[in-house]
Design a protein around this motif. Structure first.
Motif, short mmCIF file in Angstrom:
data_model
loop_
_atom_site.label_atom_id
_atom_site.label_comp_id
_atom_site.label_asym_id
_atom_site.label_seq_id
_atom_site.Cartn_x
_atom_site.Cartn_y
_atom_site.Cartn_z
N GLY A 380 35.02 28.69 38.99
CA GLY A 380 35.16 28.60 40.44
C GLY A 380 33.94 28.04 41.14
O GLY A 380 34.00 27.68 42.32
N ARG A 381 32.81 27.95 40.43
CA ARG A 381 31.61 27.35 41.04
C ARG A 381 31.85 25.88 41.39
O ARG A 381 31.29 25.37 42.36
N THR A 382 32.66 25.22 40.58
CA THR A 382 32.93 23.79 40.83
C THR A 382 34.37 23.54 41.26
O THR A 382 34.67 22.48 41.80
N ASP A 383 35.25 24.51 41.02
CA ASP A 383 36.66 24.37 41.40
C ASP A 383 37.11 25.67 42.05
O ASP A 383 37.56 26.59 41.37
N PRO A 384 37.00 25.78 43.37
CA PRO A 384 37.32 27.04 44.07
C PRO A 384 38.74 27.55 43.81
O PRO A 384 38.99 28.75 43.98
N LYS A 385 39.67 26.69 43.40
CA LYS A 385 41.03 27.13 43.14
C LYS A 385 41.08 28.14 41.98
O LYS A 385 42.03 28.92 41.88
N GLN A 386 40.08 28.10 41.11
CA GLN A 386 40.04 29.02 39.96
C GLN A 386 39.75 30.46 40.39
O GLN A 386 40.00 31.40 39.63
N LEU A 387 39.20 30.64 41.57
CA LEU A 387 38.77 31.98 42.01
C LEU A 387 39.97 32.91 42.21
O LEU A 387 39.86 34.12 41.96
N ALA A 388 41.09 32.38 42.65
CA ALA A 388 42.28 33.22 42.82
C ALA A 388 42.76 33.75 41.47
O ALA A 388 43.19 34.91 41.36
N THR A 389 42.66 32.94 40.43
CA THR A 389 43.04 33.40 39.09
C THR A 389 42.07 34.47 38.60
O THR A 389 42.50 35.47 38.01
N ALA A 390 40.80 34.26 38.84
CA ALA A 390 39.82 35.28 38.46
C ALA A 390 40.16 36.62 39.10
O ALA A 390 40.08 37.68 38.47
N ARG A 391 40.57 36.57 40.35
CA ARG A 391 40.90 37.79 41.10
C ARG A 391 42.01 38.58 40.42
O ARG A 391 41.98 39.82 40.39
N THR A 392 43.00 37.89 39.87
CA THR A 392 44.13 38.59 39.24
C THR A 392 43.66 39.38 38.02
O THR A 392 44.15 40.50 37.77
N TRP A 393 42.71 38.84 37.26
CA TRP A 393 42.22 39.54 36.07
C TRP A 393 41.35 40.73 36.45
O TRP A 393 41.43 41.80 35.83
N PHE A 394 40.54 40.58 37.49
CA PHE A 394 39.72 41.71 37.93
C PHE A 394 40.60 42.82 38.51
O PHE A 394 40.31 44.01 38.33
N THR A 395 41.68 42.43 39.17
CA THR A 395 42.61 43.44 39.70
C THR A 395 43.27 44.21 38.58
O THR A 395 43.41 45.45 38.64
N GLN A 396 43.69 43.51 37.53
CA GLN A 396 44.28 44.19 36.38
C GLN A 396 43.28 45.16 35.75
O GLN A 396 43.62 46.30 35.39
N ALA A 397 42.03 44.72 35.61
CA ALA A 397 41.00 45.58 35.01
C ALA A 397 40.77 46.82 35.87
O ALA A 397 40.62 47.93 35.35
N PHE A 398 40.77 46.64 37.18
CA PHE A 398 40.57 47.78 38.09
C PHE A 398 41.68 48.80 37.94
O PHE A 398 41.43 50.02 37.89
N HIS A 399 42.92 48.36 37.84
CA HIS A 399 44.04 49.29 37.72
C HIS A 399 44.01 50.06 36.40
O HIS A 399 44.54 51.17 36.31
N LEU A 400 43.37 49.50 35.39
CA LEU A 400 43.22 50.20 34.11
C LEU A 400 42.02 51.15 34.09
O LEU A 400 42.01 52.11 33.33
N ASP A 401 41.02 50.87 34.92
CA ASP A 401 39.82 51.71 34.96
C ASP A 401 39.24 51.67 36.37
O ASP A 401 38.43 50.82 36.71
#
Length: 519
Positions: A380-401
């Motif tokens: 996402g540093r060079t392609d901001p569109k990737q940040l939304a995808t990153a968010r989905t993985w962090f959300t999944q991790a949060f719901h597990l822990d």
């Protein structure tokens, strides 16, 4: 007789057997020890007893970690020379790295054997237990106390705690003098305690002696001397209230010249201490597990990754991880370690592939989701569109822990890097990550920067001041003290600019390899 001598010679010259690796898990620690099972268990039990002791001394309710990310992981292997090489500095008996998502410490499993001449003075040398207890005291203070404390007290208290002696009945003795400071103290103070008390906000290199040696003596004196009862607590309360250091010292302790004289006499006495028996003491529970062959094979990679890498060393660690993964392609811990190593080496396709394999082997892996999210965060540093995808993985991790600080902090960073408005949920998550990991420098600085952006200078100051008063002088600590000065001068915008520039400097230094820990 000759046969006996030959047998003894063979035993003495044979290479030592490779010790197995053990995992010892307690309520607040993971210990990975290359030793016998008994040694690993005893070490873990002693660490847990130390945590219990600090809680009893500070009247903090016992509560086990609610997430593995909250446990301190201690790697125990080799000797002092091995630990020094890992740290990048010879002679280190152990070191600790505070980090959201899992703080780590490294200590030797074997103390070095000294020569006959040097062994006479061995009691004056730091051992790995003392170092670890000292560093864990810092970790404990950051975890449980939100105030800012002067450098001499931070180090003096850690020195006081580091020499705790445990008894079989659950009691412990507090107040043993640190033998490593004995020679300096007995040779005369040569450093005015008054200097420590009136110079809390601008430490210099000459204060190193004072913080550890006189700082310990002053802490010990104010803790155990009956005529000074209550003065230390009053002093710390006044300091946290923002009172001028010199005025605070005089108000709390009275005549500072008399304090100097009293302290000089005190060090020549038989120093008192206290025998403490915690209420309702229960022997710590230690869960023991022998590591599997794949876990043993990846352990050296794991240690180097957790120690932190530079751009120069990251690729070597990743190459080593690939070699182990080739031997154990169906191992979850190996694939997880490979994902981390490839991520540190900035090989993002390889890191993502390893994280995917780790999730396939362990569908509920929080760590694999965090690593995958970090891959997209970096993209996402060079392609901001990737940040939304990153968010989905962090959300999944949060719901597990939900008690892991990393997904909350990383989710905030996806919005910060996007450059647009940051939703309230992400701001609340950032604050929660700070509550979970107040010892992590990056989390603390990011929160302070956000508070300054919101024109909340007083709150930002309370977040940043413990690091600005860091006992170990550095370029970063000086910059943070400048930020505090700007806040105190009501120049919040300038404070934001200064802090943002310092954070950028630290990030660039890490990338260039000038700072070893890149995470």
């Amino acid at each position: 007789m000759l046969r006996t001598l030959l047998v003894l010679l063979a035993l003495l010259t044979a290479a030592p057997a490779r010790a197995e690796w053990w995992e010892a898990k307690t309520d607040h620690f993971f210990v990975y020890s290359q030793s016998s099972a008994r040694e690993a268990k005893d070490f873990a039990e002693k660490l847990e007893r130390f945590d219990m002791s600090l809680r009893s001394l500070q009247n903090i309710k016992f509560s086990p970690a609610t997430s593995d990310s909250q446990r301190l992981t201690v790697f125990r292997s080799g000797d002092i020379g091995d630990v020094g090489r890992l740290a990048g500095s010879a002679g280190i008996a152990g070191f600790y790295i505070p980090r959201a998502g899992g703080s780590v410490a490294f200590v030797p499993a074997r103390e070095e054997i000294k020569s006959n001449i040097k062994s006479i003075a061995r009691h004056n040398e730091l051992d790995s237990q003392t170092v670890l207890f000292h560093e864990y005291s810092h970790h404990f203070m950051f975890q449980h106390f939100s105030g800012a404390y002067p450098a001499w007290y931070v180090e003096g208290l850690a020195e006081t705690y580091s020499t705790i002696d445990f008894n079989p009945d659950g009691s412990f003795h507090l107040g043993n003098p640190p033998q490593t400071r004995a020679e300096a103290l007995l040779g005369g103070l040569n450093f005015s305690p008054q200097r420590l008390l009136t110079n809390t906000n601008k430490p210099d290199m000459m204060d190193i002696y004072g913080r550890y040696t006189v700082g310990w003596l002053l802490t010990h004196y104010l803790t155990f001397e009956p005529s000074r009862a209550g003065q230390l607590g009053n002093y710390l309360k006044l300091i946290n209230g923002g009172t001028d250091p010199t005025a605070t010292a005089r108000q709390a302790f009275g005549d500072l010249d008399k304090l100097n004289r009293d302290l000089d006499r005190y060090k020549n006495k038989q120093l008192p201490g206290a025998l403490v028996k915690p209420a309702n003491y229960v022997t710590p529970t230690v869960e023991m597990r022998r590591l599997t062959p794949d876990e043993e094979a990846i352990m050296r990679v794991e240690m180097r990754s957790k120690r932190g890498v530079s751009r120069k060393t990251a690729k070597d660690v990743a190459t080593d991880a690939q070699g182990v993964a080739a031997k154990f392609p169906q191992s979850y811990p190996v694939q997880l370690a490979l994902a981390e190593a490839e991520l540190d080496a900035e090989r993002y396709p390889e890191a993502e592939a390893a994280a995917d394999r780790a999730m396939a082997l362990n569908p509920k892996s929080v760590e694999a989701r965090i690593f995958k999210g970090r891959v997209y965060l970096e993209r996402g540093r060079t392609d901001p569109k990737q940040l939304a995808t990153a968010r989905t993985w962090f959300t999944q991790a949060f719901h597990l822990d939900r008690d892991n600080a990393v997904p909350l902090f990383s989710n905030y960073m996806t919005y910060f890097r996007a450059g647009g408005p940051i939703p309230e949920t992400a701001l609340v998550g950032l604050e929660r990550s700070f509550e979970l990991a107040p010892f992590d420098g990056e989390v603390r600085l990011v929160l302070a920067r956000q508070l300054l952006a919101e024109k909340k200078g007083k709150l930002a100051r309370s977040v940043i001041i413990p690091f600005a008063l860091a006992p170990h002088e550095s370029k970063g600590a000086k910059a943070l003290r400048d930020v505090v000065d700007l806040i105190d001068a009501n120049k919040v915008d300038e404070a934001y600019t200064k802090l943002a520039a310092e954070m950028e400097r630290q990030e660039q230094a890490a990338k260039s390899g000038k700072e070893e820990d890149r995470r």
